[in-house]
Motif scaffolding. Structure first.
Motif, PDB file in Angstrom:
ATOM      1  N   VAL A   4       0.848  -1.194   0.000  1.00 36.39           N
ATOM      2  CA  VAL A   4       0.000   0.000   0.000  1.00 36.39           C
ATOM      3  C   VAL A   4       0.887   1.249   0.000  1.00 36.39           C
ATOM      4  O   VAL A   4       2.081   1.185   0.281  1.00 36.39           O
ATOM      5  CB  VAL A   4      -0.942   0.023   1.227  1.00 36.39           C
ATOM      6  CG1 VAL A   4      -1.981  -1.096   1.148  1.00 36.39           C
ATOM      7  CG2 VAL A   4      -0.163  -0.064   2.524  1.00 36.39           C
ATOM      8  N   ARG A   5       0.273   2.383  -0.288  1.00 36.94           N
ATOM      9  CA  ARG A   5       0.979   3.657  -0.207  1.00 36.94           C
ATOM     10  C   ARG A   5       0.903   4.171   1.226  1.00 36.94           C
ATOM     11  O   ARG A   5      -0.039   3.875   1.948  1.00 36.94           O
ATOM     12  CB  ARG A   5       0.358   4.668  -1.158  1.00 36.94           C
ATOM     13  CG  ARG A   5       0.585   4.350  -2.614  1.00 36.94           C
ATOM     14  CD  ARG A   5      -0.156   5.364  -3.514  1.00 36.94           C
ATOM     15  NE  ARG A   5      -0.260   4.924  -4.879  1.00 36.94           N
ATOM     16  CZ  ARG A   5      -1.101   4.008  -5.342  1.00 36.94           C
ATOM     17  NH1 ARG A   5      -1.928   3.415  -4.529  1.00 36.94           N
ATOM     18  NH2 ARG A   5      -1.125   3.669  -6.608  1.00 36.94           N
ATOM     19  N   GLY A   6       1.878   4.979   1.614  1.00 41.09           N
ATOM     20  CA  GLY A   6       1.886   5.546   2.958  1.00 41.09           C
ATOM     21  C   GLY A   6       2.641   4.646   3.910  1.00 41.09           C
ATOM     22  O   GLY A   6       3.421   3.797   3.498  1.00 41.09           O
ATOM     23  N   GLU A   7       2.390   4.844   5.186  1.00 40.11           N
ATOM     24  CA  GLU A   7       3.057   4.060   6.229  1.00 40.11           C
ATOM     25  C   GLU A   7       2.012   3.359   7.078  1.00 40.11           C
ATOM     26  O   GLU A   7       1.044   3.991   7.478  1.00 40.11           O
ATOM     27  CB  GLU A   7       3.913   4.967   7.112  1.00 40.11           C
ATOM     28  CG  GLU A   7       5.085   5.595   6.398  1.00 40.11           C
ATOM     29  CD  GLU A   7       6.168   4.605   5.984  1.00 40.11           C
ATOM     30  OE1 GLU A   7       6.252   3.516   6.590  1.00 40.11           O
ATOM     31  OE2 GLU A   7       6.906   4.913   5.043  1.00 40.11           O
ATOM     32  N   PRO A   8       2.195   2.104   7.383  1.00 44.79           N
ATOM     33  CA  PRO A   8       3.231   1.229   6.874  1.00 44.79           C
ATOM     34  C   PRO A   8       3.058   0.967   5.382  1.00 44.79           C
ATOM     35  O   PRO A   8       2.009   1.271   4.806  1.00 44.79           O
ATOM     36  CB  PRO A   8       3.055  -0.045   7.691  1.00 44.79           C
ATOM     37  CG  PRO A   8       1.628  -0.046   8.103  1.00 44.79           C
ATOM     38  CD  PRO A   8       1.240   1.392   8.245  1.00 44.79           C
TER      39      PRO A   8
ATOM     40  N   GLU B  32      -8.910   2.174  15.697  1.00 42.98           N
ATOM     41  CA  GLU B  32      -8.492   3.291  14.841  1.00 42.98           C
ATOM     42  C   GLU B  32      -7.738   2.785  13.616  1.00 42.98           C
ATOM     43  O   GLU B  32      -7.919   3.295  12.509  1.00 42.98           O
ATOM     44  CB  GLU B  32      -7.632   4.279  15.628  1.00 42.98           C
ATOM     45  CG  GLU B  32      -8.431   5.094  16.625  1.00 42.98           C
ATOM     46  CD  GLU B  32      -7.579   6.014  17.477  1.00 42.98           C
ATOM     47  OE1 GLU B  32      -6.327   5.971  17.388  1.00 42.98           O
ATOM     48  OE2 GLU B  32      -8.168   6.809  18.239  1.00 42.98           O
ATOM     49  N   ARG B  33      -6.882   1.781  13.807  1.00 45.03           N
ATOM     50  CA  ARG B  33      -6.120   1.234  12.683  1.00 45.03           C
ATOM     51  C   ARG B  33      -7.069   0.666  11.625  1.00 45.03           C
ATOM     52  O   ARG B  33      -6.916   0.931  10.440  1.00 45.03           O
ATOM     53  CB  ARG B  33      -5.153   0.157  13.181  1.00 45.03           C
ATOM     54  CG  ARG B  33      -4.273  -0.404  12.071  1.00 45.03           C
ATOM     55  CD  ARG B  33      -3.314  -1.465  12.544  1.00 45.03           C
ATOM     56  NE  ARG B  33      -4.034  -2.606  13.086  1.00 45.03           N
ATOM     57  CZ  ARG B  33      -3.930  -3.045  14.336  1.00 45.03           C
ATOM     58  NH1 ARG B  33      -3.153  -2.442  15.197  1.00 45.03           N
ATOM     59  NH2 ARG B  33      -4.619  -4.095  14.738  1.00 45.03           N
ATOM     60  N   ASP B  34      -8.077  -0.120  12.058  1.00 45.25           N
ATOM     61  CA  ASP B  34      -8.975  -0.743  11.096  1.00 45.25           C
ATOM     62  C   ASP B  34      -9.981   0.238  10.492  1.00 45.25           C
ATOM     63  O   ASP B  34     -10.233   0.210   9.292  1.00 45.25           O
ATOM     64  CB  ASP B  34      -9.717  -1.913  11.745  1.00 45.25           C
ATOM     65  CG  ASP B  34      -8.808  -3.101  12.015  1.00 45.25           C
ATOM     66  OD1 ASP B  34      -7.729  -3.180  11.408  1.00 45.25           O
ATOM     67  OD2 ASP B  34      -9.181  -3.955  12.840  1.00 45.25           O
ATOM     68  N   TYR B  35     -10.576   1.095  11.324  1.00 44.98           N
ATOM     69  CA  TYR B  35     -11.629   2.000  10.849  1.00 44.98           C
ATOM     70  C   TYR B  35     -11.086   3.243  10.140  1.00 44.98           C
ATOM     71  O   TYR B  35     -11.780   3.812   9.302  1.00 44.98           O
ATOM     72  CB  TYR B  35     -12.522   2.441  12.016  1.00 44.98           C
ATOM     73  CG  TYR B  35     -13.605   1.454  12.362  1.00 44.98           C
ATOM     74  CD1 TYR B  35     -14.830   1.466  11.706  1.00 44.98           C
ATOM     75  CD2 TYR B  35     -13.408   0.503  13.356  1.00 44.98           C
ATOM     76  CE1 TYR B  35     -15.831   0.561  12.024  1.00 44.98           C
ATOM     77  CE2 TYR B  35     -14.399  -0.409  13.689  1.00 44.98           C
ATOM     78  CZ  TYR B  35     -15.608  -0.373  13.022  1.00 44.98           C
ATOM     79  OH  TYR B  35     -16.602  -1.269  13.344  1.00 44.98           O
ATOM     80  N   ILE B  36      -9.871   3.667  10.477  1.00 42.15           N
ATOM     81  CA  ILE B  36      -9.353   4.909   9.895  1.00 42.15           C
ATOM     82  C   ILE B  36      -8.153   4.648   8.984  1.00 42.15           C
ATOM     83  O   ILE B  36      -8.206   4.912   7.787  1.00 42.15           O
ATOM     84  CB  ILE B  36      -8.990   5.921  11.009  1.00 42.15           C
ATOM     85  CG1 ILE B  36     -10.251   6.286  11.814  1.00 42.15           C
ATOM     86  CG2 ILE B  36      -8.354   7.183  10.411  1.00 42.15           C
ATOM     87  CD1 ILE B  36      -9.977   7.062  13.082  1.00 42.15           C
ATOM     88  N   ASP B  37      -7.065   4.124   9.559  1.00 42.45           N
ATOM     89  CA  ASP B  37      -5.812   3.981   8.804  1.00 42.45           C
ATOM     90  C   ASP B  37      -5.936   3.012   7.635  1.00 42.45           C
ATOM     91  O   ASP B  37      -5.586   3.348   6.500  1.00 42.45           O
ATOM     92  CB  ASP B  37      -4.672   3.543   9.730  1.00 42.45           C
ATOM     93  CG  ASP B  37      -4.446   4.510  10.883  1.00 42.45           C
ATOM     94  OD1 ASP B  37      -4.822   5.695  10.767  1.00 42.45           O
ATOM     95  OD2 ASP B  37      -3.901   4.078  11.917  1.00 42.45           O
TER      96      ASP B  37
ATOM     97  N   GLN C 275      -5.905   3.556   3.420  1.00 45.84           N
ATOM     98  CA  GLN C 275      -4.964   2.877   2.535  1.00 45.84           C
ATOM     99  C   GLN C 275      -5.673   1.960   1.548  1.00 45.84           C
ATOM    100  O   GLN C 275      -5.296   1.898   0.374  1.00 45.84           O
ATOM    101  CB  GLN C 275      -3.926   2.104   3.352  1.00 45.84           C
ATOM    102  CG  GLN C 275      -2.914   3.038   4.002  1.00 45.84           C
ATOM    103  CD  GLN C 275      -1.838   2.294   4.757  1.00 45.84           C
ATOM    104  OE1 GLN C 275      -2.123   1.470   5.616  1.00 45.84           O
ATOM    105  NE2 GLN C 275      -0.588   2.585   4.427  1.00 45.84           N
ATOM    106  N   TYR C 276      -6.691   1.253   1.978  1.00 48.60           N
ATOM    107  CA  TYR C 276      -7.431   0.370   1.075  1.00 48.60           C
ATOM    108  C   TYR C 276      -8.210   1.189   0.042  1.00 48.60           C
ATOM    109  O   TYR C 276      -8.305   0.803  -1.122  1.00 48.60           O
ATOM    110  CB  TYR C 276      -8.369  -0.545   1.857  1.00 48.60           C
ATOM    111  CG  TYR C 276      -7.675  -1.550   2.761  1.00 48.60           C
ATOM    112  CD1 TYR C 276      -6.343  -1.895   2.600  1.00 48.60           C
ATOM    113  CD2 TYR C 276      -8.372  -2.162   3.792  1.00 48.60           C
ATOM    114  CE1 TYR C 276      -5.715  -2.824   3.426  1.00 48.60           C
ATOM    115  CE2 TYR C 276      -7.753  -3.103   4.629  1.00 48.60           C
ATOM    116  CZ  TYR C 276      -6.429  -3.418   4.436  1.00 48.60           C
ATOM    117  OH  TYR C 276      -5.820  -4.345   5.253  1.00 48.60           O
ATOM    118  N   GLN C 277      -8.751   2.309   0.473  1.00 48.70           N
ATOM    119  CA  GLN C 277      -9.453   3.203  -0.448  1.00 48.70           C
ATOM    120  C   GLN C 277      -8.478   3.730  -1.497  1.00 48.70           C
ATOM    121  O   GLN C 277      -8.760   3.709  -2.696  1.00 48.70           O
ATOM    122  CB  GLN C 277     -10.069   4.358   0.348  1.00 48.70           C
ATOM    123  CG  GLN C 277     -10.761   5.408  -0.480  1.00 48.70           C
ATOM    124  CD  GLN C 277     -11.336   6.484   0.416  1.00 48.70           C
ATOM    125  OE1 GLN C 277     -12.393   6.275   1.003  1.00 48.70           O
ATOM    126  NE2 GLN C 277     -10.664   7.618   0.524  1.00 48.70           N
TER     127      GLN C 277
END
Length: 191
Positions: free
Chosen positions: A70-74, A120-125, A129-131
């Protein structure tokens, strides 16, 4: 003797790394972050869901432990379950990693683990990244809230196809013939 933690200047460098274990890592700012094991409840839910999806999608297309660049971090994620495209079956033979140069998978599914940081990781981060990766559908199975949220990509943005509870039938634009309620799925994780 203490070994230094490896640092990676690129995702390609990371892909060539092998520590001789079955550990899974996310690559965050060039460093490896070991992923904790999934809870027993989530494993039961995901195992039950795999058994529902495999006959509908084909067992080769429903994957555990797939790595997604994915793009971004991680720089990578490991969705709990992933539904891949037919073309991925051959592409993933050497390594179970979908690279940015490849088409995105059709569907990623996360079972939300307890705790604010996991939520937060699943609902936001991961959602961002998946979007950004262009994955057509993203499910969040949340045992604590007793919900299954299905997000559908429309014009590059995830929109809620539905938040399913209790006897609600889970709807999907990717999976036809799914005959499953939120309650049936969530109860699969209870002892």
């Amino acid at each position: 003797m203490v070994q230094a933690k490896p640092r990676f200047s690129s995702f390609e460098d990371y892909l060539s790394y092998d520590d001789g274990t079955d550990k899974r890592y996310e690559l965050l700012n060039g460093e490896l972050i070991e992923l904790p094991p999934e809870s027993g409840e989530n494993i039961s839910i995901l195992g039950f869901l795999y058994l529902q999806l495999a006959p509908l999608m084909g067992h080769l297309r429903v994957r555990w432990g797939l790595e997604l660049e994915v793009r971004g971090e991680p720089k990578n994620r490991y969705p709990d379950l992933t539904v891949i495209r037919d073309e991925h079956i051959q592409q993933l033979q050497p390594r179970n990693t979908i690279r940015l140069s490849m088409q995105p998978p059709l569907l990623v599914i996360e079972a939300v683990s307890p705790g604010l940081s996991n939520r937060e990781r699943d609902y936001i981060d991961k959602r961002k990244q998946y979007q950004d990766r262009g994955i057509p559908e993203y499910w969040l199975i949340d045992p604590a809230r007793a919900t299954v949220t299905v997000l559908e990509l429309a014009d590059g943005i995830y929109r809620e196809l539905g938040i399913f509870r209790g006897g609600d039938s889970i709807e999907s634009s990717i999976i036809s013939g799914l005959n499953l309620t939120a309650q049936q799925l969530l109860q699969a994780g209870q002892a």
